[in-house]
Design an enzyme around this catalytic site. Structure first.
Site, mmCIF file in Angstrom:
data_model
loop_
_atom_site.group_PDB
_atom_site.id
_atom_site.type_symbol
_atom_site.label_atom_id
_atom_site.label_comp_id
_atom_site.label_asym_id
_atom_site.label_seq_id
_atom_site.Cartn_x
_atom_site.Cartn_y
_atom_site.Cartn_z
ATOM 1 N N LYS A 13 0.827 -1.216 0.000
ATOM 2 C CA LYS A 13 0.000 0.000 0.000
ATOM 3 C C LYS A 13 0.861 1.265 0.000
ATOM 4 C CE LYS A 13 -1.981 -1.210 3.915
ATOM 5 N NZ LYS A 13 -1.307 -2.504 4.218
ATOM 6 N N ARG A 88 -9.645 0.404 8.993
ATOM 7 C CA ARG A 88 -9.258 -0.967 9.328
ATOM 8 C C ARG A 88 -10.360 -1.708 10.057
ATOM 9 N NH1 ARG A 88 -3.379 0.083 9.203
ATOM 10 N NH2 ARG A 88 -2.179 -1.807 9.550
ATOM 11 N N ARG A 127 11.576 -5.329 4.799
ATOM 12 C CA ARG A 127 11.225 -3.908 4.605
ATOM 13 C C ARG A 127 12.141 -2.966 5.376
ATOM 14 N NH1 ARG A 127 5.143 -1.905 5.362
ATOM 15 N NH2 ARG A 127 5.240 -2.899 7.403
HETATM 16 P P1 ADP Z 1 2.194 -1.868 3.215
HETATM 17 O O1 ADP Z 1 2.214 -0.354 3.183
HETATM 18 O O2 ADP Z 1 0.984 -2.430 2.540
HETATM 19 O O3 ADP Z 1 2.385 -2.439 4.582
HETATM 20 P P2 ADP Z 1 4.768 -1.630 1.795
HETATM 21 O O4 ADP Z 1 4.414 -0.763 0.632
HETATM 22 O O5 ADP Z 1 5.513 -1.016 2.915
HETATM 23 O O6 ADP Z 1 3.427 -2.380 2.342
HETATM 24 O O7 ADP Z 1 5.572 -2.883 1.215
HETATM 25 C C1 ADP Z 1 6.131 -3.866 2.087
HETATM 26 C C2 ADP Z 1 7.514 -4.253 1.582
HETATM 27 O O8 ADP Z 1 7.380 -4.973 0.344
HETATM 28 C C3 ADP Z 1 8.424 -3.074 1.288
HETATM 29 O O9 ADP Z 1 9.737 -3.414 1.656
HETATM 30 C C4 ADP Z 1 8.309 -2.880 -0.240
HETATM 31 O O10 ADP Z 1 9.513 -2.355 -0.794
HETATM 32 C C5 ADP Z 1 8.042 -4.290 -0.723
HETATM 33 N N1 ADP Z 1 7.113 -4.352 -1.868
HETATM 34 C C6 ADP Z 1 6.073 -3.522 -2.139
HETATM 35 N N2 ADP Z 1 5.422 -3.902 -3.263
HETATM 36 C C7 ADP Z 1 6.058 -5.015 -3.713
HETATM 37 C C8 ADP Z 1 5.862 -5.897 -4.837
HETATM 38 N N3 ADP Z 1 4.868 -5.695 -5.712
HETATM 39 N N4 ADP Z 1 6.715 -6.939 -4.988
HETATM 40 C C9 ADP Z 1 7.726 -7.151 -4.097
HETATM 41 N N5 ADP Z 1 7.973 -6.367 -3.025
HETATM 42 C C10 ADP Z 1 7.142 -5.305 -2.823
HETATM 43 P P1 ADP Z 2 1.304 -1.869 7.660
HETATM 44 O O1 ADP Z 2 1.906 -0.873 6.681
HETATM 45 O O2 ADP Z 2 2.267 -2.947 7.993
HETATM 46 O O3 ADP Z 2 -0.039 -2.339 7.218
HETATM 47 P P2 ADP Z 2 0.684 0.413 9.317
HETATM 48 O O4 ADP Z 2 1.891 1.265 9.206
HETATM 49 O O5 ADP Z 2 -0.510 0.777 8.502
HETATM 50 O O6 ADP Z 2 1.090 -1.099 9.040
HETATM 51 O O7 ADP Z 2 0.228 0.344 10.834
HETATM 52 C C1 ADP Z 2 1.122 0.063 11.888
HETATM 53 C C2 ADP Z 2 0.349 -0.125 13.182
HETATM 54 O O8 ADP Z 2 -0.341 1.104 13.513
HETATM 55 C C3 ADP Z 2 -0.755 -1.175 13.155
HETATM 56 O O9 ADP Z 2 -0.263 -2.477 13.426
HETATM 57 C C4 ADP Z 2 -1.700 -0.667 14.237
HETATM 58 O O10 ADP Z 2 -1.182 -0.951 15.540
HETATM 59 C C5 ADP Z 2 -1.629 0.839 14.048
HETATM 60 N N1 ADP Z 2 -2.651 1.343 13.091
HETATM 61 C C6 ADP Z 2 -2.391 1.957 11.899
HETATM 62 N N2 ADP Z 2 -3.534 2.305 11.292
HETATM 63 C C7 ADP Z 2 -4.549 1.900 12.110
HETATM 64 C C8 ADP Z 2 -5.979 1.957 12.019
HETATM 65 N N3 ADP Z 2 -6.591 2.508 10.969
HETATM 66 N N4 ADP Z 2 -6.680 1.425 13.054
HETATM 67 C C9 ADP Z 2 -6.082 0.896 14.126
HETATM 68 N N5 ADP Z 2 -4.744 0.781 14.265
HETATM 69 C C10 ADP Z 2 -3.984 1.297 13.263
#
Ligand code: ADP
Ligand code: ADP
Ligand code: ZN
Length: 216
Positions: A13, A88, A127
């Protein structure tokens, strides 16, 4: 255009949101980033949520809805908002609908990024981000062009999130299936859901999102 990027932790995302911000003048609203900022600046709220975040549990609806309300009332987004990691829960989704209404805006589409659970472990444990500008990287899938130097700002310090470990990922996945995945049905029923393959390469995922946006 206002959109939600919906998907489990590590779905990609944030990576996709960053590209949309650059290309489309959109504003990324990541509640995860906002909560981490509150933690590092040491606010009362930041202290309150630290343990919950490290364990991978969800912060209360009240707190995250408050953060989003503040942004919707103050941020200027000519290209629209990208909601990343919010909503969420169903309560957050209802609140978002009401908040958008109250500022005379609406949601254009919800893009579900579908990724197999097995892929998430390596996404999360690989990551890291630039400590200076926040640009996102991955140990194998997205390395900087020059090793150890941020593509975006030239920074040489990087960091990893405290909650990016397998133990916390288990709790976060559980929270995703229990509390967040019902949003897939919720937005489908509203006719707003589009699902894309988040397992593909970053550029392929980007092309799917571009298509979803032009279709909506
Ligand atoms: P999210 O915001 O949904 O938690 P991230 O965008 O931070 O996910 O992506 C998680 C990890 O995976 C990061 O280290 C990113 O560089 C990598 N990543 C993101 N998209 C892809 C993809 N399409 N294929 C492989 N790795 C990816
Ligand atoms: P990821 O990119 O791995 O999906 P986020 O950076 O979005 O994780 O979120 C990290 C942490 O922050 C979550 O595990 C949760 O504890 C908290 N958090 C973020 N967004 C929300 C939300 N919309 N509702 C509740 N908790 C949240
Ligand atoms: Zn950087």
């Amino acid at each position: 255009m206002n959109i939600i990027l919906l998907g489990p932790p590590g779905a990609g995302k944030g990576t996709q949101a960053a590209m949309l911000v650059e290309e489309r003048n959109m504003v990324q609203l990541s509640t995860g980033d906002m909560l981490r900022a509150a933690r590092s600046s040491g606010t009362e709220m930041g202290k309150m949520v630290a343990g919950v975040m490290d364990r991978g549990e969800l912060v209360t609806d009240e707190i995250v809805i408050g953060l989003i309300r503040e942004q919707l009332e103050t941020a200027k987004a000519d290209g629209g908002f990208i909601f990343d990691g919010f909503p969420r829960t169903l309560a957050q989704a209802d609140a978002l609908g009401e908040l958008l209404d109250s500022v005379g805006q609406s949601l254009d589409t919800v893009i579900e990024m579908r990724v197999d659970d097995e892929a998430l472990v390596s996404r999360i444990t690989g990551r890291y981000t630039c400590a200076n500008c926040g640009a996102g990287y991955h140990d194998t899938a997205k390395k900087p062009a020059k090793e150890g130097v941020c593509d975006k700002c030239g920074g040489t310090e990087f960091k990893r999130r405290a909650d990016d470990n397998e133990e916390s990922l288990k709790t976060r996945l559980m929270a995703y299936y229990k509390d967040t995945s019902p949003l897939i049905g919720y937005y489908y029923a509203k006719g707003q859901l589009q699902t894309i393959d988040g397992l593909a390469a970053i550029d392929t995922v980007k092309a799917s999102i571009d298509k979803a946006l032009s279709d909506s």
